[in-house]
Design an enzyme around this catalytic site. Sequence first.
Site, mmCIF file in Angstrom:
data_model
loop_
_atom_site.group_PDB
_atom_site.id
_atom_site.type_symbol
_atom_site.label_atom_id
_atom_site.label_comp_id
_atom_site.label_asym_id
_atom_site.label_seq_id
_atom_site.Cartn_x
_atom_site.Cartn_y
_atom_site.Cartn_z
ATOM 1 N N HIS A 81 -7.186 -9.697 2.183
ATOM 2 C CA HIS A 81 -6.158 -10.292 2.690
ATOM 3 C C HIS A 81 -6.997 -11.588 3.404
ATOM 4 C CE1 HIS A 81 -3.387 -7.336 1.455
ATOM 5 N NE2 HIS A 81 -4.056 -6.516 1.588
ATOM 6 N N HIS A 109 -6.060 0.912 -3.502
ATOM 7 C CA HIS A 109 -6.304 1.889 -2.677
ATOM 8 C C HIS A 109 -5.898 3.303 -2.530
ATOM 9 C CE1 HIS A 109 -2.512 0.083 -1.252
ATOM 10 N NE2 HIS A 109 -2.709 -0.837 -0.501
ATOM 11 N N ASN A 126 -2.518 1.147 5.803
ATOM 12 C CA ASN A 126 -1.610 1.699 4.790
ATOM 13 C C ASN A 126 -1.980 1.502 3.445
ATOM 14 O OD1 ASN A 126 0.688 1.876 3.191
ATOM 15 N ND2 ASN A 126 2.005 0.464 4.183
ATOM 16 N N ASP A 146 -9.767 -3.707 0.762
ATOM 17 C CA ASP A 146 -8.466 -4.043 1.401
ATOM 18 C C ASP A 146 -8.449 -4.594 2.981
ATOM 19 O OD1 ASP A 146 -5.799 -4.274 2.099
ATOM 20 O OD2 ASP A 146 -5.625 -1.991 2.387
ATOM 21 N N PHE A 173 -0.505 -2.303 10.289
ATOM 22 C CA PHE A 173 -1.535 -1.637 9.633
ATOM 23 C C PHE A 173 -2.551 -2.450 9.228
ATOM 24 C CE2 PHE A 173 2.850 0.273 8.783
ATOM 25 C CZ PHE A 173 2.371 1.662 8.656
HETATM 26 ZN ZN LIG Z 1 -1.985 -2.179 0.011
#
Ligand SMILES: [Zn+2]
Length: 444
Positions: free
Chosen positions: A68, A237, A286, A313, A331
């Site tokens: 991200h 994940h 998460n 992630d 999260f």
């Molecule tokens: Zn995700």
Amino acid sequence: MTALLIRNGRVIDPASGRDETADVAVATSAAGGKVIEIGPSLSTTGVSRIIDAKGLIVAPGLIDPHVHLREPGQEDKETIASGSQAAVAGGFTAVCCMPNTTPALDCPELVRFVYDRARQTACRVYPIGAGTVGRKGEAITEIALMHEAGAVGFSDDGDVIASAGMMSRVLTEVAQVGSVFMQHCQEPTLTRGAVMHAGRVSTRFGLTGWPRVAEEVIIERDIRLNKGIGCRYHVQHLSSAGSVEIVRCARAEGQPVSAEASPHHLLLTDEAIDQDGVPNALAKVNPPIRERSDVDAVRAGVADGTITILATDHAPHTASEKARPIESAPFGLIGLEGALGLYAKALIEPGLIDWPRLIALLTVNPAALCGLDKHGLGRIAIGGPADLTLIDPDCAWTLDEAALAGKSCNTPFLGWSLGVRAVVTIVNGRVLHAVDAQLASAPG
Ligand SMILES: [Zn+2]
């Protein structure tokens, strides 16, 4: 002319099966850096830079298919530029960024925006396009046009596509363009208000739990939906033992299903939330970190080939957001800089897999998942792009804030002692990260 010569490293290229001590020569031109020769004792004549890789592993540049980067919209957490700095510091030469930005990456223009921003950054950055407009699950996006613009996969990550009807349409469209759908598996009505894994620790703190079954029912549903469609379907994940078993069975049936594991699900249990009796939001993620039996099952899934891809992630958040009470803190945790050492701790140190396997999970496999193999990424081949990661398999270091190149430092792994590190990262023939200045010296 040879611009760079990497000498005497253990060259591991899972795509070709190569695992031998050799030199790798790289030439650069306006078109970028290319590998021009691999072999023992290559000539040093005219070489402008030599890297002594004795004792190091020379691997294809590592690829993370799930990060991200927060741009556009949340640049206080991370940007495409700062995230790519974190990537090269961790040994990654290419990353795929998820579309849960503001606005979401849900149209060809925003796919092109990411490529435009990524032109000036350290590593290669490839966008994943949203499957539904605004990631709201209500209207399908222009999947064919986004694919044409360069989206290397599709996902509503951060959220699941909850409607089976919509999921079916998205799988059909993604299959038509030959791309991959990556699902964030979370049945939303089972996780309302959930903060952490539903178990003893959530009960101890009186926090709403996120049960394993919320992940498992979505994987089951999607595999069933996809049977008549045949889209490449990727589970992001994996966190529960049951999920690993569902993916294992689907793969045994020959279905086009793959899955990834993240460092925290390979190493931490829900006890990490309990910091001397106070809930620790740094471990809020998460899907949540679960119990020892889940960690063992995710590791076993990697060892037996059920899980073929590792993904961080990487989810940056500001210090003030993560300092909130756990119920309202966001999260996610960052992952790029420490990932390689953490993967090795979870998988190599206990003897579950060897180095060629670990490197495959981080190179050739994610490259195939996102179609990056078409650009020659994920392997070391003559004439191919010079994206290389040099790994010290035996060095003691600590993941501390000084090692973090990204904008955020939200990770419960700060202070961990690691035994493996990416010490040099080369993207397109350029050395963009080197831990020890001695490694990258002029000949002489
Ligand atoms: Zn995700």
